[in-house]
Design an enzyme around this catalytic site. Structure first.
Site, PDB file in Angstrom:
ATOM      1  CB  CYS A  90      -0.916   0.011   1.219  1.00 16.38           C
ATOM      2  SG  CYS A  90      -2.049   1.434   1.243  1.00 16.38           S
ATOM      3  CB  CYS A 113      -6.798   0.387   2.285  1.00 18.12           C
ATOM      4  SG  CYS A 113      -5.884   1.778   1.592  1.00 18.12           S
ATOM      5  CB  CYS A 167      -3.538  -0.880  -1.313  1.00 16.80           C
ATOM      6  SG  CYS A 167      -4.188  -1.441   0.283  1.00 16.80           S
ATOM      7  CB  CYS A 178      12.351 -24.299  -8.901  1.00 19.69           C
ATOM      8  SG  CYS A 178      11.503 -22.760  -9.300  1.00 19.69           S
TER       9      CYS A 178
END
Length: 352
Positions: A40, A67, A70, A317
């Site tokens: 954010c 929020c 974000c 991986c």
């Protein structure tokens, strides 16, 4: 239960806006009553004003509201409605050459479109649409159609203009295109951050987190190895991996079926094949992988091959760790590696 040590780790990631932690945790700010994602852009709260959660649901249940800056309930860097509208318009009529009036008819501001496409794709909308048209031209030429037909089909009245534009985007002239191949690139939003995927019509060549260090170099190596032009769009392997990645992050998929293309040395391919044999929810040390491929003294080389893998998640991986149990390295970041191992650990217990 989040330990005090983990809270300090999360707080440091919050201060740094570390993209590796995207999706790993959410922070509730007691002084404002909102909760945010790790990246954010808002001013950072004091540590004592933070409450940490693993999921947005936990934050909501603790009475925090999302929020507005974000948007923690949406995917990170989620594509805007404007970008969605224009991408759809291109797909409905990819041969179209866009003019100012076309933006007005869609009630779209041209400068806003340019800015949002540049942020998401690294190119303006006009460049995106032109690359899409050139991709179609390449396919037509490779299928045996005359260059003049491809030129007219993509809206170019001038042969020299078509050749110049084609060469700038594809890196070669239209007459030599039959010797080359074409790859398609697309952006994939996930709860752990955006990923980039590259494929041809039948196989997946690359799947990586976009903030992976050295990603630009990886794409350039891929371009050079395949002698291919890379253009925006979607093919069946890209659509397939999008579906599978979504199910994987929901904990509903344990094995990827999308066909993949390995571009590596024989040794690297042996390592990657062995990685795919590691069961979901389990890990293996580098040294064990070395022994299983008959090279017990090549632990360092195995680690190198592991790091050279260009198809994250599908070639797991992240399941390879050090002999002492520590995580070791990971191109997508150690925080993501731990999160992926934890995710699979929870999923395997449900399967069993």
């Amino acid at each position: 239960m989040i330990t005090d040590l983990k809270k300090k780790e999360f707080y440091q990631a919050l201060l740094e806006r570390n993209t590796e932690y995207e999706g790993s945790f959410f922070v509730g700010v007691k002084s404002t009553g909102v909760f945010c994602r790790p990246t954010c852009p808002a001013r950072k709260p004091k540590f004592e004003n933070c409450e940490f959660f693993f999921t947005p649901q936990e934050a909501l249940l603790a009475s925090f509201r999302p929020c507005k800056r974000c948007s923690p309930l949406s995917h990170p860097n989620q594509v805007s409605e404007l970008v969605q509208k224009l991408v759809q318009a291109v797909e409905e009529n990819p041969e179209k050459e866009w003019r100012e009036k076309d933006f007005r008819e869609l009630s779209v501001d041209e400068s806003t479109a340019r800015r949002q496409f540049k942020k998401r794709f690294g190119m303006t909308f006009v460049q995106y649409a032109r690359a899409r048209r050139m991709g179609l031209a390449m396919k037509e030429i490779r299928s045996g159609k005359a260059v003049i037909d491809a030129q007219l089909h993509t809206g170019y009245k001038s042969g020299s203009g078509f050749r110049d534009a084609f060469s700038r985007i594809m890196g070669d002239t239209p007459t030599s295109v039959q010797e080359n191949s074409i790859l398609t690139v697309s952006w994939l939003d996930t709860r752990m951050g955006p990923m980039i995927t590259i494929a041809d019509e039948t196989e997946l060549y690359l799947l990586e987190f976009v903030d992976r260090r050295g990603l630009e170099r990886e794409v350039e190596i891929l371009r050079n190895k395949t002698k291919a032009a890379i253009i925006p769009g979607k093919t069946e392997p890209i659509q397939s991996i999008e579906r599978e990645v979504d199910l994987y992050f929901k904990g509903e998929l344990t094995e990827f079926k999308t066909p993949i293309k390995w571009l590596g040395t024989p040794f690297q391919k042996r390592v990657w094949a062995k990685l795919r044999e590691i069961p979901f929810g389990e890990t293996r040390p580098y040294s064990e992988i070395a022994c299983e491929i008959g090279k017990p003294t090549s632990t360092r080389a195995v680690a190198g091959a592991n790091g050279a893998n260009q198809i994250a998640l599908v070639v797991p991986c992240h399941r390879v760790i050090r002999s002492d149990g520590t995580l070791g390295g990971y191109g997508g970041g150690i925080a993501r590696k731990k999160w992926l191992i934890d995710l699979e650990g929870k999923g395997s217990s449900l399967i069993k």
